[in-house]
Write a protein that holds these residues in place. Structure first.
Motif: not given
Length: 99
Positions: A11-40
């Motif tokens: 997702a980070f490598d493809a971030r410039a394309n998000f303006k057109n297509s947006g991030p995938t559900a898999e990327a959103r889920s992975a980022v949410s899980r990573a943030i939860a790991m940081l928060d905990s």
């Protein structure tokens, strides 16, 4: 960790394309899980080692992507799409040397 890190890296490598297509559900889920790991406290973006600080790049990228996915700042969106690496390095240095 690999199942979380890989979609974040992609997702980070493809971030410039998000303006057109947006991030995938898999990327959103992975980022949410990573943030939860940081928060905990389960994971840290940077860790001290005997040879100095080591940055967990995939977690750093997850933090940056979380701003992009949640549209918290138009200015940050521009940084993420156009060269966030330098900004991130400066920001991490600032945080590390504040304490």
């Amino acid at each position: 960790m690999k199942e979380i890190a890989e979609p974040i890296e992609a997702a980070f490598d493809a971030r410039a394309n998000f303006k057109n297509s947006g991030p995938t559900a898999e990327a959103r889920s992975a980022v949410s899980r990573a943030i939860a790991m940081l928060d905990s406290g389960e994971e840290r973006v940077a860790q001290p080692t005997s040879s100095g600080w080591v940055v967990n790049e995939w977690l750093k990228k997850a933090v940056l992507l979380s701003f992009l996915f949640n549209e918290n700042s138009r200015g940050l969106h521009h940084l993420l799409a156009h060269g966030a690496e330098r900004w991130t390095a400066l920001w991490c240095d600032h945080l590390l040397f504040q304490s």
